[in-house]
Design a protein around this motif. Structure first.
Motif, PDB file in Angstrom:
ATOM      1  N   VAL A  65      35.265  42.013  51.094  1.00  0.00           N
ATOM      2  CA  VAL A  65      34.452  42.945  50.303  1.00  0.00           C
ATOM      3  C   VAL A  65      35.305  43.964  49.562  1.00  0.00           C
ATOM      4  O   VAL A  65      35.166  44.159  48.351  1.00  0.00           O
ATOM      5  CB  VAL A  65      33.429  43.665  51.206  1.00  0.00           C
ATOM      6  N   THR A  91      28.383  46.471  48.568  1.00  0.00           N
ATOM      7  CA  THR A  91      28.925  45.418  47.723  1.00  0.00           C
ATOM      8  C   THR A  91      27.831  44.656  47.003  1.00  0.00           C
ATOM      9  O   THR A  91      26.635  44.865  47.237  1.00  0.00           O
ATOM     10  CB  THR A  91      29.779  44.454  48.571  1.00  0.00           C
ATOM     11  N   THR A 121      29.428  38.642  46.977  1.00  0.00           N
ATOM     12  CA  THR A 121      30.419  39.019  47.978  1.00  0.00           C
ATOM     13  C   THR A 121      29.766  39.194  49.344  1.00  0.00           C
ATOM     14  O   THR A 121      30.337  38.821  50.377  1.00  0.00           O
ATOM     15  CB  THR A 121      31.129  40.324  47.571  1.00  0.00           C
ATOM     16  N   SER A 181      29.363  35.808  51.008  1.00  0.00           N
ATOM     17  CA  SER A 181      30.616  35.306  51.574  1.00  0.00           C
ATOM     18  C   SER A 181      30.937  35.987  52.898  1.00  0.00           C
ATOM     19  O   SER A 181      31.344  35.341  53.876  1.00  0.00           O
ATOM     20  CB  SER A 181      31.765  35.529  50.588  1.00  0.00           C
TER      21      SER A 181
END
Length: 363
Positions: A135, A200, A204, A207
């Motif tokens: 991040v 974020t 992201t 993920s």
């Protein structure tokens, strides 16, 4: 006094011992056969045109150094199996075995049936390290990219362990205190993770979340050496310490009376478990229930002697994770951590019920 009051006879004891050894052998063989089967199924599942027996034939030929005609069906299958399927399955086997050993170690060390490799906050520390790299792009080392995430997760996992070891060396701590301290550390790192993730963007965040739930996607041969080396060395140490672990299971006072330096032994075991767990979760993310469920299954079937619990737990853990990963692969885009939790939670519930009926207590 009747014969019923005299206890079991010599023949009955011998018979029970043979039955116990048979159960140990059967459980081990079932897991080994299951592992071999799912390795073949992994090799077969994504490559059409070959049978299950063909996959074992290709694997054996590769081991023996036999080569196929270039660009033939078996040549392509060999490339897929050895570059994709085998490293993927091997990582699942190593991770499952290592987490199971750590779970058996923690449960014996702490005398707590709910202890697992993540009880000291290792998972939260690893997750914070990985999320910081994904991040924010913050790295604890000079390594960047995919290996930067792995390095961050490894270092992050060691931070809670080192903190607990540091405190343990200065303050006499009971197993319950260690578990509570691990819980406090987990809450701290989880709050940091939440703070980082809410700041974020969606891509992201996805993920980072996928890393949290645990996945074996994208595993290659480069993922194997560190995990394998740490698992072999750590498991060998645990096997050599099984007698002390059996004594530790009886309670701290019993261990001290038998000459064991409980504090020193516990610190060594915690440090070893931290390195073993960190080596796994830094590559796979947080995969739960393997280290919790596998030792319980083994103890229910074969008893609590760690001389047998530890190696058979490795086989059970490897089989469980490989099985869960195969199910995840068939469902497509489902992380293995999710499938393992779906399988592990009802299995753990059933184990608790069975163990309670068997002995009147959970552990």
């Amino acid at each position: 006094m009747t014969s019923d009051d005299e206890g079991p006879t010599k023949d009955e004891v011998i018979s029970e011992y043979h039955h116990l050894m048979a159960r140990r052998l059967i459980l081990l063989l079932v897991c080994i056969v299951g592992i071999i089967l799912f390795v073949g199924l992994f090799s077969l599942s994504a490559y059409e045109g070959i049978s299950l027996s063909d996959t074992y034939h290709i694997i054996w030929d590769h081991i023996c150094g036999n080569e196929y005609e270039k660009r033939s069906l078996f040549w392509w299958a060999d490339r897929y199996i050895w570059n994709t399927a085998i490293p993927h399955a091997l990582v699942a086997i190593i991770a499952g075995a290592s987490l199971a050993v750590c779970g058996a170690l923690m449960q014996s060390l702490m005398g707590n049936p709910l202890a697992d490799p993540y009880s000291t906050g290792i998972s939260s520390g690893a997750c914070f390290g990985a999320v910081a790299a994904i991040v924010v792009g913050v790295s604890f080392s000079s390594v960047t990219g995919e290996m930067g995430i792995v390095t961050n997760a490894f270092i992050g996992a060691l931070i809670p362990a080192m903190l607990i070891i540091f405190i343990s060396e200065r303050v006499r701590m009971t197993p319950a205190t260690l578990i509570l301290l691990g819980t406090a550390i987990s809450y701290f790192f989880n709050s940091m993770i939440t703070y980082v993730m809410v700041t974020t963007d969606a891509d992201t965040l996805k993920s980072a979340y996928l890393w949290q739930v645990g996945s074996l996607d994208g595993m290659t041969w480069s993922s194997v050496p560190l995990m394998l080396a740490v698992t072999i060395v750590g498991s060998a140490f645990v096997m050599m310490a099984t007698r002390k672990l059996n004594v530790m299971s009886l309670g701290e006072n019993s261990a001290i009376s038998l000459g064991i330096d409980v504090q020193k032994f516990r610190i060594i075991c915690l440090a070893l478990m931290a390195v073993m767990t960190a080596a796994i979760v830094s590559y796979t993310g947080i995969i739960g229930f393997v280290g919790l469920v596998a030792p319980h299954i083994v103890r229910l079937v074969i008893g609590s002697d760690n001389k047998f619990v530890v190696p058979i737990s490795m086989a059970v853990g490897a089989f469980l994770l490989l099985f869960a990963d195969y199910i995840a692969y068939q469902l497509s885009n489902i992380p293995v951590g999710v499938v393992m939790s779906l399988i592990g939670s009802p299995v753990f519930f059933i184990l608790i019920v069975l163990q309670s009926r068997k002995s009147g207590v959970i552990y």
